[in-house]
Motif scaffolding. Structure first.
Motif, PDB file in Angstrom:
ATOM      1  N   THR A   1      75.132  11.449  87.527  1.00 50.34           N
ATOM      2  CA  THR A   1      74.268  10.508  86.819  1.00 50.34           C
ATOM      3  C   THR A   1      72.817  10.726  87.220  1.00 50.34           C
ATOM      4  O   THR A   1      72.504  10.844  88.408  1.00 50.34           O
ATOM      5  N   ASP A   2      71.929  10.775  86.241  1.00 50.40           N
ATOM      6  CA  ASP A   2      70.515  10.967  86.571  1.00 50.40           C
ATOM      7  C   ASP A   2      69.737   9.662  86.370  1.00 50.40           C
ATOM      8  O   ASP A   2      70.229   8.717  85.753  1.00 50.40           O
ATOM      9  N   VAL A   3      68.526   9.635  86.938  1.00 51.83           N
ATOM     10  CA  VAL A   3      67.690   8.432  86.854  1.00 51.83           C
ATOM     11  C   VAL A   3      66.365   8.749  86.156  1.00 51.83           C
ATOM     12  O   VAL A   3      65.363   8.075  86.376  1.00 51.83           O
ATOM     13  N   ILE A   4      66.365   9.766  85.322  1.00 54.23           N
ATOM     14  CA  ILE A   4      65.129  10.187  84.653  1.00 54.23           C
ATOM     15  C   ILE A   4      64.531   9.036  83.847  1.00 54.23           C
ATOM     16  O   ILE A   4      63.337   8.724  83.967  1.00 54.23           O
ATOM     17  N   ASP A   5      65.335   8.375  83.026  1.00 58.51           N
ATOM     18  CA  ASP A   5      64.816   7.298  82.181  1.00 58.51           C
ATOM     19  C   ASP A   5      64.328   6.120  83.021  1.00 58.51           C
ATOM     20  O   ASP A   5      63.347   5.459  82.655  1.00 58.51           O
ATOM     21  N   LEU A   6      65.014   5.855  84.132  1.00 61.56           N
ATOM     22  CA  LEU A   6      64.585   4.752  84.991  1.00 61.56           C
ATOM     23  C   LEU A   6      63.239   5.065  85.647  1.00 61.56           C
ATOM     24  O   LEU A   6      62.379   4.183  85.761  1.00 61.56           O
ATOM     25  N   VAL A   7      63.057   6.313  86.069  1.00 65.78           N
ATOM     26  CA  VAL A   7      61.779   6.716  86.659  1.00 65.78           C
ATOM     27  C   VAL A   7      60.654   6.589  85.639  1.00 65.78           C
ATOM     28  O   VAL A   7      59.571   6.064  85.940  1.00 65.78           O
TER      29      VAL A   7
END
Length: 281
Positions: free
Chosen positions: A93-99
């Motif tokens: 799972t990535d956190v690109i959108d959250l960043v």
């Protein structure tokens, strides 16, 4: 107002979604108050005697989001993101959108600088898709194209996706080692030669520059193929005659043969003075 006693257990539990919720709408003073505890916590995770990858890895994405939301400058955020990462190892799972979300919420003026700093951290010999996607999304938000870094040039040729203007990437194509072997498999010689948005003279000069600079055979072969696809006219060879002559003594036989062939061809068509013909024989 969110204080460290509230934020700390959420980061410690590896919950980036709730980190995003807690930091939303904080004023600069509140962010500043949380910065030092956050840095001290990360340092403890990485330097404590109990540290193990199994212990701190689940917390990295939450740390990344918190740092993007709280740290004071483009330089500090870029270093923090590069160190802690954008993807959870076990789940993928990535956190690109959250960043992107927490950075947009801050409404700071240094986001274009951050885009460039992150682009500079992209490696020029392998893909880092999460970091590449973050650069793309932040660039789209700011409306400013990132620097045409080595890493973005490599990613463009490896994936076919542009993350800055195509002409800027093309100008840098001839300066980045390691992209030559990717040109033929991706069909790039034909695509680049047919691209009317790219300046032909720049492309030809770039090819000759790259061939003159030398390097591994596999790298140079890609640019020989690009030169062949560009199919220079007699007048173009005449205009760049000095560059072709400089390749006649090249240690790579295929390069020197190409230069001789182009000079002789242009000479036979009457596009070159006699002295250039004598040199090419």
């Amino acid at each position: 107002m969110t204080d460290w006693t509230v934020l700390h257990p959420i980061i410690d539990g590896g919950d980036p979604d709730n980190v995003t919720r807690l930091v939303r709408g904080l004023d600069p003073a509140a962010r500043k108050a949380l910065t030092e505890p956050l840095r001290a916590y990360e340092k403890t995770l990485r330097t404590g005697t109990f540290v193990s990858k199994r212990f701190w890895t689940p917390r990295l994405c939450a740390l990344t989001v918190a740092g993007a939301a709280l740290l004071p400058s483009a330089s500090s955020v870029a270093v923090w993101i590069a160190r802690n990462g954008l993807q959870e190892d076990e789940t993928g799972t990535d956190v690109i959108d959250l960043v992107v979300e927490v950075l947009q919420d801050r409404r700071v003026g240094w986001l274009p600088d951050l885009v460039d700093r992150l682009a500079l951290r992209l490696p020029a010999d392998k893909l880092e898709p999460q970091l590449q996607q973050l650069v793309v999304k932040l660039s789209a938000y700011t409306g400013i194209a990132p620097l045409a870094t080595d890493g973005l040039v490599f990613a463009w040729i490896a994936t076919g996706r542009e993350d800055t203007s195509r002409s800027a990437l093309a100008r840098r194509l001839f300066e980045v080692d390691g992209v030559g072997p990717l040109l033929e498999p991706g069909g790039w010689p034909t695509k680049l030669a047919a691209d009317e948005t790219l300046d032909r003279t720049m492309m030809l000069e770039g090819c000759l520059f790259r061939l003159r600079r030398g390097g591994k055979t596999a790298d140079l072969n890609g640019f020989l193929l690009l030169h062949k696809a560009l199919a220079p006219t007699h007048s173009e060879v005449a205009m760049l005659a000095k560059d072709y002559v400089a390749l006649l003594s090249n240690s790579h036989t295929a390069i020197s043969a190409m230069a001789r062939h182009e000079l002789v061809r242009a000479g036979q068509a009457g596009a070159l003075p006699d002295e250039w013909l004598k040199i090419s024989r």
